[in-house]
Design a protein around this motif. Structure first.
Motif, PDB file in Angstrom:
ATOM      1  N   UNK A 171      24.057  -9.757 -23.562  1.00 23.24           N
ATOM      2  CA  UNK A 171      23.311  -9.047 -24.599  1.00 23.24           C
ATOM      3  C   UNK A 171      21.842  -9.060 -24.197  1.00 23.24           C
ATOM      4  N   UNK A 172      21.251  -7.878 -24.159  1.00 19.76           N
ATOM      5  CA  UNK A 172      19.818  -7.739 -23.909  1.00 19.76           C
ATOM      6  C   UNK A 172      19.204  -7.304 -25.226  1.00 19.76           C
ATOM      7  N   UNK A 173      18.286  -8.112 -25.761  1.00 19.72           N
ATOM      8  CA  UNK A 173      17.756  -7.831 -27.087  1.00 19.72           C
ATOM      9  C   UNK A 173      16.245  -7.951 -27.140  1.00 19.72           C
ATOM     10  N   UNK A 174      15.662  -7.053 -27.918  1.00 17.93           N
ATOM     11  CA  UNK A 174      14.263  -7.160 -28.302  1.00 17.93           C
ATOM     12  C   UNK A 174      14.182  -8.323 -29.285  1.00 17.93           C
ATOM     13  N   UNK A 211      28.855  -4.978 -33.900  1.00 16.68           N
ATOM     14  CA  UNK A 211      29.412  -4.678 -32.581  1.00 16.68           C
ATOM     15  C   UNK A 211      29.928  -5.944 -31.908  1.00 16.68           C
ATOM     16  N   UNK A 212      29.209  -7.048 -32.045  1.00 12.46           N
ATOM     17  CA  UNK A 212      29.637  -8.307 -31.438  1.00 12.46           C
ATOM     18  C   UNK A 212      30.947  -8.779 -32.077  1.00 12.46           C
ATOM     19  N   UNK A 213      31.088  -8.596 -33.393  1.00 13.65           N
ATOM     20  CA  UNK A 213      32.319  -8.993 -34.072  1.00 13.65           C
ATOM     21  C   UNK A 213      33.517  -8.185 -33.578  1.00 13.65           C
ATOM     22  N   UNK A 231      22.657  -0.984 -29.984  1.00 14.78           N
ATOM     23  CA  UNK A 231      22.452  -1.104 -31.421  1.00 14.78           C
ATOM     24  C   UNK A 231      20.956  -1.058 -31.671  1.00 14.78           C
ATOM     25  N   UNK A 232      20.575  -0.450 -32.789  1.00 15.83           N
ATOM     26  CA  UNK A 232      19.147  -0.302 -33.079  1.00 15.83           C
ATOM     27  C   UNK A 232      18.647  -1.258 -34.149  1.00 15.83           C
ATOM     28  N   UNK A 287      23.577 -16.476 -34.320  1.00 17.35           N
ATOM     29  CA  UNK A 287      24.797 -16.150 -35.058  1.00 17.35           C
ATOM     30  C   UNK A 287      25.787 -15.455 -34.121  1.00 17.35           C
ATOM     31  N   UNK A 288      25.323 -14.497 -33.345  1.00 20.43           N
ATOM     32  CA  UNK A 288      26.194 -13.756 -32.423  1.00 20.43           C
ATOM     33  C   UNK A 288      26.822 -14.679 -31.396  1.00 20.43           C
TER      34      UNK A 288
END
Length: 75
Positions: free
Chosen positions: A54-57, A45-47, A36-37, A71-72
C-alpha cells in the motif's frame, strides 16, 4: 529462492491525478493496481482484497491516515 515480488498494489491519495499517474507507472511495470481517494474507500478495498503493498499519502485531507494504515494492517 528469490523473494516474492509484490504484485497487488493499492495507492491511496486524495489527489486523483497522482493516483492516476502512479497507477499508470506501476501498471506498466506489471503490477495490479487499485486506488482510493480517501481513507474509508481504502479500508473497504483492503477488506475486500489482498494487497502486497500500500502506497499512501500520510496527509489525506480530513483524516488520520497513519491510524487508518494501522487498522488496515490488522485486517
Amino acid at each position: 529462492m528469490l523473494p516474492r515480488v509484490p504484485r497487488n498494489l493499492l495507492i491511496v491519495d486524495d489527489e486523483t491525478v497522482l493516483c492516476w499517474v502512479l497507477g499508470r507507472f506501476f501498471s506498466s511495470a506489471g503490477y495490479e493496481v487499485d486506488s482510493a481517494t480517501d481513507l474509508d474507500e481504502a479500508l473497504e478495498r483492503v477488506k475486500r482484497g489482498r494487497y502486497d503493498l500500500v502506497i499512501s499519502d500520510l496527509r489525506l485531507s480530513g483524516t488520520q491516515s497513519e491510524e487508518g494504515l494501522i487498522i488496515a494492517e490488522r485486517l
